[in-house]
Design a protein around this motif. Structure first.
Motif, PDB file in Angstrom:
ATOM      1  N   SER A 117       0.839  -1.197   0.000  1.00 23.39           N
ATOM      2  CA  SER A 117       0.000   0.000   0.000  1.00 23.39           C
ATOM      3  C   SER A 117       0.875   1.248   0.000  1.00 23.39           C
ATOM      4  CB  SER A 117      -0.895  -0.016   1.247  1.00 23.39           C
ATOM      5  OG  SER A 117      -1.911   0.950   1.131  1.00 23.39           O
ATOM      6  N   ASP A 118       0.255   2.375  -0.317  1.00 18.09           N
ATOM      7  CA  ASP A 118       0.927   3.678  -0.151  1.00 18.09           C
ATOM      8  C   ASP A 118       2.379   3.679  -0.627  1.00 18.09           C
ATOM      9  OD1 ASP A 118      -1.234   3.218   2.067  1.00 18.09           O
ATOM     10  OD2 ASP A 118      -1.123   5.381   1.788  1.00 18.09           O
ATOM     11  N   ILE A 119       2.560   3.334  -1.885  1.00 18.53           N
ATOM     12  CA  ILE A 119       3.928   3.276  -2.427  1.00 18.53           C
ATOM     13  C   ILE A 119       4.516   4.689  -2.512  1.00 18.53           C
ATOM     14  CG2 ILE A 119       5.354   2.552  -4.380  1.00 18.53           C
ATOM     15  CD1 ILE A 119       3.133   0.524  -5.082  1.00 18.53           C
ATOM     16  N   HIS A 120       3.687   5.663  -2.864  1.00 15.09           N
ATOM     17  CA  HIS A 120       4.145   7.060  -2.976  1.00 15.09           C
ATOM     18  C   HIS A 120       5.485   7.114  -3.719  1.00 15.09           C
ATOM     19  CE1 HIS A 120       0.987   8.813  -0.541  1.00 15.09           C
ATOM     20  NE2 HIS A 120       1.169   7.872   0.351  1.00 15.09           N
ATOM     21  N   ALA A 121       5.438   6.731  -4.988  1.00 17.90           N
ATOM     22  CA  ALA A 121       6.669   6.550  -5.769  1.00 17.90           C
ATOM     23  C   ALA A 121       7.664   7.691  -5.610  1.00 17.90           C
ATOM     24  CB  ALA A 121       6.303   6.375  -7.243  1.00 17.90           C
TER      25      ALA A 121
ATOM     26  N   GLY B 118      -3.833   1.603  -2.935  1.00 15.21           N
ATOM     27  CA  GLY B 118      -3.861   3.028  -3.217  1.00 15.21           C
ATOM     28  C   GLY B 118      -2.641   3.841  -2.833  1.00 15.21           C
ATOM     29  N   ASP B 119      -2.674   5.114  -3.251  1.00 16.17           N
ATOM     30  CA  ASP B 119      -1.560   6.050  -3.112  1.00 16.17           C
ATOM     31  C   ASP B 119      -0.305   5.520  -3.805  1.00 16.17           C
ATOM     32  OD1 ASP B 119      -3.133   7.854  -1.837  1.00 16.17           O
ATOM     33  OD2 ASP B 119      -2.029   7.889   0.044  1.00 16.17           O
ATOM     34  N   PHE B 120      -0.421   5.369  -5.120  1.00 13.12           N
ATOM     35  CA  PHE B 120       0.738   4.943  -5.928  1.00 13.12           C
ATOM     36  C   PHE B 120       1.770   6.067  -6.001  1.00 13.12           C
ATOM     37  CE2 PHE B 120      -2.578   2.087  -7.293  1.00 13.12           C
ATOM     38  CZ  PHE B 120      -1.906   0.900  -7.513  1.00 13.12           C
TER      39      PHE B 120
ATOM     40  N   ASN C 109      -6.196   8.704  -1.893  1.00 13.53           N
ATOM     41  CA  ASN C 109      -6.415  10.152  -1.999  1.00 13.53           C
ATOM     42  C   ASN C 109      -5.319  10.851  -2.820  1.00 13.53           C
ATOM     43  OD1 ASN C 109      -5.039   9.274   0.447  1.00 13.53           O
ATOM     44  ND2 ASN C 109      -4.841  11.406   1.011  1.00 13.53           N
ATOM     45  N   HIS C 110      -4.057  10.414  -2.639  1.00 15.03           N
ATOM     46  CA  HIS C 110      -2.968  11.070  -3.378  1.00 15.03           C
ATOM     47  C   HIS C 110      -3.071  10.820  -4.884  1.00 15.03           C
ATOM     48  CE1 HIS C 110      -0.172  12.720  -0.294  1.00 15.03           C
ATOM     49  NE2 HIS C 110      -0.947  11.986   0.483  1.00 15.03           N
ATOM     50  N   ASP C 111      -3.711   9.722  -5.279  1.00 18.88           N
ATOM     51  CA  ASP C 111      -3.871   9.440  -6.708  1.00 18.88           C
ATOM     52  C   ASP C 111      -4.907  10.374  -7.349  1.00 18.88           C
ATOM     53  OD1 ASP C 111      -2.053   7.282  -6.476  1.00 18.88           O
ATOM     54  OD2 ASP C 111      -3.654   6.036  -5.652  1.00 18.88           O
TER      55      ASP C 111
ATOM     56  N   CYS D  82     -10.024  -0.958   0.000  1.00 22.69           N
ATOM     57  CA  CYS D  82     -10.527   0.384   0.321  1.00 22.69           C
ATOM     58  C   CYS D  82      -9.393   1.157   0.984  1.00 22.69           C
ATOM     59  CB  CYS D  82     -11.736   0.264   1.265  1.00 22.69           C
ATOM     60  SG  CYS D  82     -12.348   1.846   1.833  1.00 22.69           S
ATOM     61  N   HIS D  83      -8.937   2.216   0.352  1.00 18.36           N
ATOM     62  CA  HIS D  83      -7.718   2.908   0.809  1.00 18.36           C
ATOM     63  C   HIS D  83      -7.789   3.370   2.266  1.00 18.36           C
ATOM     64  CE1 HIS D  83      -4.116   5.299   0.648  1.00 18.36           C
ATOM     65  NE2 HIS D  83      -4.783   6.386   0.967  1.00 18.36           N
ATOM     66  N   ASP D  84      -8.866   4.043   2.635  1.00 22.66           N
ATOM     67  CA  ASP D  84      -8.938   4.683   3.958  1.00 22.66           C
ATOM     68  C   ASP D  84      -9.669   3.764   4.951  1.00 22.66           C
ATOM     69  OD1 ASP D  84      -9.332   6.240   6.167  1.00 22.66           O
ATOM     70  OD2 ASP D  84     -10.227   7.939   5.107  1.00 22.66           O
TER      71      ASP D  84
ATOM     72  N   GLY E 211      -4.907   1.040   3.737  1.00 22.77           N
ATOM     73  CA  GLY E 211      -3.585   1.627   4.003  1.00 22.77           C
ATOM     74  C   GLY E 211      -3.792   3.017   4.572  1.00 22.77           C
ATOM     75  N   HIS E 212      -3.311   4.027   3.871  1.00 25.37           N
ATOM     76  CA  HIS E 212      -3.610   5.434   4.136  1.00 25.37           C
ATOM     77  C   HIS E 212      -2.892   6.030   5.357  1.00 25.37           C
ATOM     78  CE1 HIS E 212      -5.783   9.178   3.883  1.00 25.37           C
ATOM     79  NE2 HIS E 212      -6.384   8.999   5.036  1.00 25.37           N
ATOM     80  N   THR E 213      -2.897   5.336   6.490  1.00 30.38           N
ATOM     81  CA  THR E 213      -2.359   5.941   7.725  1.00 30.38           C
ATOM     82  C   THR E 213      -0.835   5.903   7.783  1.00 30.38           C
ATOM     83  OG1 THR E 213      -2.346   3.864   8.940  1.00 30.38           O
ATOM     84  CG2 THR E 213      -4.399   5.125   8.981  1.00 30.38           C
ATOM     85  N   HIS E 214      -0.223   4.989   7.051  1.00 30.34           N
ATOM     86  CA  HIS E 214       1.231   4.719   7.121  1.00 30.34           C
ATOM     87  C   HIS E 214       1.629   4.299   8.538  1.00 30.34           C
ATOM     88  CE1 HIS E 214       2.208   7.546   3.476  1.00 30.34           C
ATOM     89  NE2 HIS E 214       1.036   6.951   3.348  1.00 30.34           N
ATOM     90  N   GLY E 215       0.639   3.962   9.379  1.00 32.38           N
ATOM     91  CA  GLY E 215       0.948   3.681  10.791  1.00 32.38           C
ATOM     92  C   GLY E 215       1.595   4.887  11.453  1.00 32.38           C
TER      93      GLY E 215
HETATM   94 FE   FE2 Z   1      -0.530   7.390   1.725  1.00 30.58          FE
END
Ligand code: FE2
Length: 405
Positions: free
Chosen positions: A178-182, A210-212, A242-244, A315-317, A337-341
């Protein structure tokens, strides 16, 4: 808007720096150390503030040079972040000094360096030196969190019993990332390592929640060839985050098209039914519903699916699970994902604590309510500071077991 943004940044970061350097200067002067030791902090503070201003300005004006943005944010993060931990300790110390001085003034017993006994002076200096040595710990943590932890993905394994899963599908294995945020990575190393780890597991499916990217499809060259290498038995499925959507509709379409070309089945308010050994398992995905985003549509996502079959929801969030899915959607397992912990986790021996858990009810890990499961993955990439403390990038291996076995 931009002016208010810079003003707030100026107050927070310059304020933190000024207070920290004031205390550091007093310590250096009190010890009679060379003035270089506090002059150098002026230079570093000024350089980091300028770097941060350029970084924020580039971000606000979409003038993004990926490598510069990454390195400038990294340096500024290592300089500023530890101060959020050190400053409260300095404030407590200064309050104690203030209360002590006020009490002595009222009691007409002023104490100065000349009125202290040698023993008192020795003890005081030992405590001050120890306190500043301890203040170095957040810097060491930040340095490790910047240089090591974000680049060492780990596999976390969980096993779940799913009532509706047919006996023949027991052992169905999912790899979730999740949340790769390239754009949060300087290069492809982490995603390459992660894909190798997924391929070693050889899962039935891979789920990407989500959040590629951070905010632009120009980040995709860092990850797209690696993503295209993911090997599974039945496919790679994903939803957007959301970032996508922090981009124009045109760029969002480019992003989706390029992900599809990397063999990723985007389930944006849609579903897929897998038939394995004459048995069926359902995978649904909703588009983003975080913050004020309203792209998700559960009616479309669940259309044509049977309540009697095991269903996996992307579901991302995870907040959406608490609000909607666990109460009214027939999904046995939701992956989010979303929270990144929070990107920070403090391990205190008998437990773990993430500051993000104060904000998110479902922050990181497995949650079970109403006989439904939610797993929140802490992500591969980062947003904001490119730092992770106590929380490595994660590939979650989820093995589903049938109760009928
Ligand atoms: Fe994220």
């Amino acid at each position: 808007m931009l002016i208010a943004y810079f003003a707030a940044m100026f107050l927070i970061f310059v304020g933190l720096d000024a207070y920290f350097i004031y205390n550091w200067r007093r310590f250096i002067i009190g010890r009679n150390y060379h003035k270089f030791f506090y002059y150098i902090t002026y230079f570093i503070a000024f350089s980091c503030f300028i770097l941060l201003c350029i970084n924020f300005y580039n971000k606000a004006t979409f003038n993004v040079d990926h490598k510069f943005q990454w390195i400038s944010l990294l340096i500024a993060s290592i300089w500023y972040l530890p101060k959020f931990a050190i400053t409260p300790v300095l404030v407590i110390k200064d309050l104690i000094v203030l209360v002590n001085r006020t009490y002595r003034r009222i009691a007409s017993r002023p104490q100065t360096e000349s009125t202290r006994t040698p023993e008192q002076i020795k003890r005081r200096r030992f405590l001050q030196t120890s306190a500043w040595a301890l203040a170095g710990t957040p810097y060491l943590l930040a340095a490790k969190g910047a240089a090591h932890t974000p680049y060492n993905p780990i596999v976390k394994e969980i096993t779940l019993i799913i009532d509706k899963l047919p006996r023949e599908l027991s052992g169905f294995t999912i790899c979730q990332i999740s949340d790769i945020h390239a754009g949060s990575f300087p290069d492809s190393e982490v995603i390459e390592k992660s894909v190798n780890m997924i391929n070693n597991i050889n899962p039935d499916i891979c789920a990407i929640t989500g959040d590629f990217v951070i905010d632009h499809p120009r980040e995709l060259p860092i990850i797209e060839s690696s993503l295209a290498r993911i090997q599974t038995k039945y496919g790679v499925f994903a939803c957007l985050g959301n970032h996508d959507h922090y981009m124009s509709d045109e760029n969002n379409k480019i992003l989706c098209d390029r992900l599809e070309k990397a063999n990723i089945n985007l389930l944006n308010n849609s579903s897929k039914i897998l038939e394995i050994n004459d048995k069926l398992i359902q995978i649904a995905g909703v588009d983003d519903l975080s913050f004020r985003n309203n792209y998700g549509d559960f009616d479309k996502a669940m259309s044509g699916l049977s309540k009697e079959r095991a269903t996996i929801m992307l579901c991302h969030d995870p907040t959406v699970w608490g609000k909607t899915i666990k109460n009214s959607i027939d999904a046995d397992l939701t992956l989010s994902g979303h929270t990144h912990g929070g990107q920070v986790q403090i391990n205190y021996g008998i437990g773990k604590f993430s500051p993000a858990s104060l904000i998110y009810e479902y922050c990181y890990g497995l949650y079970v309510e109403n006989n439904k499961n939610l797993y929140v993955n802490c992500g591969l990439g980062t947003t904001g500071p490119p730092i992770r403390i106590g929380l490595n990038p994660e590939i979650t291996k989820i093995v589903l077991l049938s109760r009928a076995v």
